[in-house]
Design a protein around this motif. Structure first.
Motif, short mmCIF file in Angstrom:
data_model
loop_
_atom_site.label_atom_id
_atom_site.label_comp_id
_atom_site.label_asym_id
_atom_site.label_seq_id
_atom_site.Cartn_x
_atom_site.Cartn_y
_atom_site.Cartn_z
N LEU A 133 -0.89 3.17 -14.09
CA LEU A 133 -1.99 4.02 -14.52
C LEU A 133 -2.42 3.55 -15.91
CD1 LEU A 133 -3.68 6.60 -13.91
CD2 LEU A 133 -1.91 7.87 -15.13
N GLN A 134 -3.67 3.13 -16.04
CA GLN A 134 -4.18 2.66 -17.32
C GLN A 134 -4.88 3.77 -18.10
OE1 GLN A 134 -4.15 -0.90 -18.44
NE2 GLN A 134 -2.43 -0.62 -17.06
N GLU A 135 -5.49 4.70 -17.35
CA GLU A 135 -6.26 5.76 -17.98
C GLU A 135 -6.41 6.91 -17.00
OE1 GLU A 135 -10.85 5.92 -19.36
OE2 GLU A 135 -9.71 4.20 -20.13
N GLY A 136 -6.43 8.13 -17.49
CA GLY A 136 -6.62 9.31 -16.65
C GLY A 136 -5.31 9.81 -16.07
N GLN A 137 -5.41 10.45 -14.90
CA GLN A 137 -4.24 11.03 -14.22
C GLN A 137 -4.19 10.51 -12.79
OE1 GLN A 137 -5.30 15.26 -14.80
NE2 GLN A 137 -3.33 15.43 -15.85
N TRP A 138 -2.96 10.35 -12.29
CA TRP A 138 -2.78 9.95 -10.89
C TRP A 138 -3.52 10.93 -10.00
CZ3 TRP A 138 -0.93 5.33 -9.94
CH2 TRP A 138 -0.03 4.74 -10.83
N TYR A 170 -0.60 7.30 -1.52
CA TYR A 170 -1.63 6.37 -1.98
C TYR A 170 -2.34 6.85 -3.23
CZ TYR A 170 -1.50 3.04 1.85
OH TYR A 170 -1.12 2.05 2.72
N THR A 171 -2.56 8.14 -3.37
CA THR A 171 -3.38 8.63 -4.46
C THR A 171 -2.59 9.10 -5.68
OG1 THR A 171 -3.48 10.82 -3.43
CG2 THR A 171 -5.29 9.28 -2.95
N CYS A 172 -1.48 9.78 -5.47
CA CYS A 172 -0.74 10.39 -6.57
C CYS A 172 0.57 9.69 -6.90
CB CYS A 172 -0.46 11.85 -6.25
SG CYS A 172 -1.94 12.84 -5.98
N LEU A 173 1.11 8.95 -5.96
CA LEU A 173 2.42 8.33 -6.14
C LEU A 173 2.37 6.81 -5.99
CD1 LEU A 173 4.45 10.90 -4.00
CD2 LEU A 173 4.22 10.85 -6.49
N ALA A 174 1.21 6.24 -6.23
CA ALA A 174 1.03 4.79 -6.03
C ALA A 174 2.00 3.97 -6.87
CB ALA A 174 -0.41 4.40 -6.34
N TYR A 175 2.47 4.52 -7.97
CA TYR A 175 3.44 3.79 -8.81
C TYR A 175 4.74 3.51 -8.07
CZ TYR A 175 5.12 8.57 -9.49
OH TYR A 175 5.57 9.85 -9.28
N GLN A 176 4.99 4.19 -6.95
CA GLN A 176 6.19 3.96 -6.15
C GLN A 176 6.01 2.85 -5.10
OE1 GLN A 176 7.77 7.54 -4.38
NE2 GLN A 176 7.66 8.68 -6.28
N MET A 177 4.80 2.33 -4.98
CA MET A 177 4.51 1.36 -3.92
C MET A 177 5.33 0.08 -4.04
SD MET A 177 0.55 1.61 -2.98
CE MET A 177 -0.15 3.14 -2.44
N SER A 178 5.65 -0.34 -5.24
CA SER A 178 6.42 -1.58 -5.38
C SER A 178 7.81 -1.42 -4.78
CB SER A 178 6.51 -2.01 -6.84
OG SER A 178 7.17 -1.02 -7.60
N LYS A 179 8.32 -0.20 -4.69
CA LYS A 179 9.61 0.04 -4.05
C LYS A 179 9.49 -0.01 -2.53
CE LYS A 179 11.19 3.06 -7.75
NZ LYS A 179 11.48 4.44 -8.11
N SER A 180 8.33 0.36 -2.01
CA SER A 180 8.15 0.41 -0.56
C SER A 180 7.70 -0.92 0.04
CB SER A 180 7.16 1.51 -0.19
OG SER A 180 5.88 1.22 -0.73
N SER A 181 7.00 -1.74 -0.74
CA SER A 181 6.51 -3.01 -0.24
C SER A 181 6.62 -4.08 -1.33
CB SER A 181 5.05 -2.87 0.22
OG SER A 181 4.62 -4.04 0.86
#
Length: 160
Positions: free
Chosen positions: A44-49, A24-35
């Protein structure tokens, strides 16, 4: 009648708490693959995962309609596996003056317990509670759990 509200849900997960919180916090970019039927993308628009102050943009489906939300990570606590996200732009703010998502992941003997809280303030008394948002989050949690227990996900540098 109060314009402020809170909704909560608990979801039992088979995946261990560390893995769930990391996803949820560091790998949220993978969520579209899971759901994919619920979550189209997380960018990520700004900052770090996984860091306080990071800004994330979510594209998701609610009742068959694509919606967007931009959130800032207000708090993140790796020891207690909790995070708070404040909505700063997006479709929810058409109806709510403020909307926060609070995540708490608790280890269990087997798996983990995910607790989501939504804290919100409606723009006016005629606005309904976010009744469709909570079931969508619960559905996505179940998809994510299946993904985490069946597939190997890339580890985050923060947690290695």
């Amino acid at each position: 009648m109060s314009l402020c509200g809170k909704m909560e849900a608990e979801i039992e997960m088979k995946a261990p708490a560390d893995k769930v919180f990391e996803f949820y916090t560091c790998l949220a970019y993978q969520m579209s693959k899971s759901s994919p039927e619920m979550l189209q993308s997380v960018d990520l628009q700004e900052g770090q995962w996984g860091k306080k102050g990071s800004i994330l943009c979510w594209n998701y489906l609610i009742d068959g309609k694509v919606e967007k939300i931009k959130m800032i990570t207000e708090e993140i606590d790796y020891r207690n596996k909790s995070a708070t996200y404040k909505t700063i732009e997006g479709d929810l703010l058409e109806f709510y003056k403020s909307f926060r998502f609070i995540l708490q992941v608790t280890p269990r003997e087997e798996g983990s317990l995910v607790h989501w809280s939504f804290e919100y303030e409606k723009l006016n008394a005629n606005i309904p509670n976010p009744e469709t948002t909570l079931p969508a989050v619960v559905h996505a949690c179940k998809d994510i759990d299946a993904h985490l227990t069946q597939a190997k996900t890339q580890r985050s540098p923060q947690l290695q």
